[in-house]
Scaffold this motif. Structure first.
Motif, PDB file in Angstrom:
ATOM      1  N   ALA A 100       1.757  -4.009  10.448  1.00  0.00           N
ATOM      2  CA  ALA A 100       1.920  -4.372   9.040  1.00  0.00           C
ATOM      3  C   ALA A 100       3.189  -5.207   8.924  1.00  0.00           C
ATOM      4  O   ALA A 100       4.141  -5.010   9.692  1.00  0.00           O
ATOM      5  N   SER A 101       3.222  -6.145   7.969  1.00  0.00           N
ATOM      6  CA  SER A 101       4.342  -7.099   7.967  1.00  0.00           C
ATOM      7  C   SER A 101       5.699  -6.401   7.937  1.00  0.00           C
ATOM      8  O   SER A 101       6.636  -6.831   8.601  1.00  0.00           O
ATOM      9  N   THR A 102       5.807  -5.301   7.200  1.00  0.00           N
ATOM     10  CA  THR A 102       7.097  -4.615   7.135  1.00  0.00           C
ATOM     11  C   THR A 102       7.504  -4.045   8.497  1.00  0.00           C
ATOM     12  O   THR A 102       8.690  -4.004   8.834  1.00  0.00           O
ATOM     13  N   ARG A 130      -1.430  -4.733   5.383  1.00  0.00           N
ATOM     14  CA  ARG A 130      -2.171  -3.502   5.573  1.00  0.00           C
ATOM     15  C   ARG A 130      -3.693  -3.689   5.475  1.00  0.00           C
ATOM     16  O   ARG A 130      -4.447  -3.191   6.306  1.00  0.00           O
ATOM     17  N   GLY A 148       1.582   2.006   7.622  1.00  0.00           N
ATOM     18  CA  GLY A 148       1.739   3.217   6.828  1.00  0.00           C
ATOM     19  C   GLY A 148       0.476   4.059   6.958  1.00  0.00           C
ATOM     20  O   GLY A 148      -0.517   3.603   7.538  1.00  0.00           O
ATOM     21  N   ASN A 164       9.915   5.789   6.937  1.00  0.00           N
ATOM     22  CA  ASN A 164      10.040   4.483   6.291  1.00  0.00           C
ATOM     23  C   ASN A 164      10.471   4.763   4.852  1.00  0.00           C
ATOM     24  O   ASN A 164       9.733   5.384   4.102  1.00  0.00           O
ATOM     25  N   ARG A 195       5.235  -7.088  -3.971  1.00  0.00           N
ATOM     26  CA  ARG A 195       4.451  -7.609  -2.851  1.00  0.00           C
ATOM     27  C   ARG A 195       3.007  -7.820  -3.294  1.00  0.00           C
ATOM     28  O   ARG A 195       2.563  -7.302  -4.310  1.00  0.00           O
ATOM     29  N   SER A 199      -0.744  -4.851   0.201  1.00  0.00           N
ATOM     30  CA  SER A 199       0.439  -4.448   0.971  1.00  0.00           C
ATOM     31  C   SER A 199       0.678  -2.946   0.793  1.00  0.00           C
ATOM     32  O   SER A 199       0.491  -2.394  -0.301  1.00  0.00           O
ATOM     33  N   GLY A 200       1.065  -2.278   1.879  1.00  0.00           N
ATOM     34  CA  GLY A 200       1.314  -0.834   1.825  1.00  0.00           C
ATOM     35  C   GLY A 200       2.495  -0.517   0.914  1.00  0.00           C
ATOM     36  O   GLY A 200       2.498   0.479   0.183  1.00  0.00           O
ATOM     37  N   THR A 201       3.506  -1.394   0.960  1.00  0.00           N
ATOM     38  CA  THR A 201       4.689  -1.210   0.117  1.00  0.00           C
ATOM     39  C   THR A 201       4.268  -1.225  -1.357  1.00  0.00           C
ATOM     40  O   THR A 201       4.705  -0.389  -2.160  1.00  0.00           O
ATOM     41  N   ARG A 267       8.055   7.208   3.119  1.00  0.00           N
ATOM     42  CA  ARG A 267       6.779   6.967   3.791  1.00  0.00           C
ATOM     43  C   ARG A 267       6.988   7.176   5.274  1.00  0.00           C
ATOM     44  O   ARG A 267       8.122   7.347   5.722  1.00  0.00           O
ATOM     45  N   TRP A 269       5.729   5.785   9.342  1.00  0.00           N
ATOM     46  CA  TRP A 269       4.998   4.827  10.174  1.00  0.00           C
ATOM     47  C   TRP A 269       4.071   5.584  11.096  1.00  0.00           C
ATOM     48  O   TRP A 269       4.455   6.609  11.665  1.00  0.00           O
TER      49      TRP A 269
HETATM   50  P1  PGA Z   1       3.289  -3.680   4.172  1.00  0.00           P
HETATM   51  O1  PGA Z   1       3.789  -2.335   4.868  1.00  0.00           O
HETATM   52  O2  PGA Z   1       3.758  -3.526   2.769  1.00  0.00           O
HETATM   53  O3  PGA Z   1       4.038  -4.756   4.923  1.00  0.00           O
HETATM   54  O4  PGA Z   1       1.773  -3.802   4.248  1.00  0.00           O
HETATM   55  C1  PGA Z   1       3.023  -1.390   5.440  1.00  0.00           C
HETATM   56  C2  PGA Z   1       3.121  -0.028   4.795  1.00  0.00           C
HETATM   57  O5  PGA Z   1       4.177   0.355   4.247  1.00  0.00           O
HETATM   58  O6  PGA Z   1       2.080   0.656   4.826  1.00  0.00           O
END
Ligand code: PGA
Length: 302
Positions: A100-102, A130, A148, A164, A195, A199-201, A267, A269
């Motif tokens: 995932a980008s984060t 995600r 995530g 996270n 975001r 995105s998971g964030t 969160r 990982w």
């Molecule tokens: P993301 O992060 O926001 O870069 O998709 C992944 C997550 O926190 O699940």
């Protein structure tokens, strides 16, 4: 002869790194009493205290500092031995991971260490968000993903390996910069840069505020953490981002974290692959490495 176990060495190493029993416990997925017990037993066999407590903080004693050097050497030797075995086992296959980008803010550091130990492994790293990750997992297009918590019902094997923390990021001159314990309700007066969908964030942020019954004003949507950081610095609004993404800006005093009640959002990982997937040598070694060491190597953030 000194009587000690490898586990005690690892626990000692973690406590000495973090200078905190609770953080070491978190990093090792142990309870705090289990960590204290290991240290107590180690100190008993050493015959001298390795840590001392002054006020609320713990410090290494002189003996502890000396021992830390030995401990690092021993653990390094073990890593070298592992590398030697993997060489002999022909750990030379391929590993394709998708993150995932984060997660791209810490994965290269982990890969660097992993590749140092397994120089013949050929690794490819793909970064996406995600939603795309889930599609790629469904099509079996990779060995492993770092993301995530994946949703239920996707036939996935997901193992958590590191925390996270999502925090509220602001420009250094923000009016709330020096306010402590800011009530959540105060956030309704701010504009948030968010975001992109998928995105998971973003999902974690929306779920958190829905649970708290707070309606946020969301401004521009941006598809990368970098764009959000730049926009926050430029005063376009506040951001909610993983602490992994802002370490440099915090150190350089370009951004700050606001002290808001109930924050950071926690969160975790996960190392994720299809259920029943037969991981190759390298992929299995990488998964083991993530579970055993990622948390310590990347450190406690936030
Ligand atoms: P993301 O992060 O926001 O870069 O998709 C992944 C997550 O926190 O699940």
């Amino acid at each position: 002869m000194l009587h000690l176990t490898l586990r005690q060495l690892k626990v000692f190493d973690a406590v000495a790194r973090h200078l905190s029993y609770s953080r070491a416990a978190e990093a090792l997925y142990l309870t705090q009493p289990a960590v204290s017990m290991q240290i107590k037993q180690l100190e008993e066999s050493a015959g001298v205290p390795l840590f001392e407590q002054i006020g609320k903080k713990i410090y290494l004693t002189e003996a502890g500092e000396e021992f830390q050097q030995y401990c690092r050497n021993i653990l390094q030797q073990l890593n070298d031995a592992e590398a030697m075995f993997s060489d002999l086992k022909g750990m030379s296959g391929k590993l394709s991971i998708c993150v995932a980008s984060t997660a791209s803010y810490f994965t290269p550091q982990l890969l660097a260490e992993f590749c140092k130990r397994h120089p013949k492994a050929k690794v490819s790293l793909n970064v996406t968000n995600r939603e795309t990750l889930l599609q790629r997992l469904a099509h079996n297009e990779m060995d492993m993903a770092i993301m995530g918590r994946p949703p239920e019902g996707f036939d996935l094997d997901a193992t958590p390996f590191m925390e996270n923390r999502l925090a509220i990021i602001a420009p250094v001159n923000h009016p709330l910069a020096t306010t402590g314990n800011i009530p959540l309700s105060r956030l309704s007066e701010e504009t948030f840069l968010v975001r992109e969908q998928g995105s998971g964030t973003r999902i974690a942020m929306e779920r958190f505020f829905a649970d708290q019954g707070i309606k946020l004003t969301t401004g521009t949507e941006m598809s990368t953490n970098e764009a959000i950081k730049q926009a926050v610095q430029a005063g376009m609004g506040l951001g909610i981002l993983s602490m992994h993404t802002v370490q440099l800006e915090l150190e350089m005093h370009r951004l700050i974290v606001l002290d808001v009640q109930s924050f950071p959002i926690l969160r975790r990982w996960y190392a994720v692959h299809r259920q029943g997937k037969r991981l190759g040598n390298v992929a299995q070694a990488f998964k083991d490495f993530l579970l055993a060491e990622a948390s310590d190597l990347i450190g406690e953030i936030g």
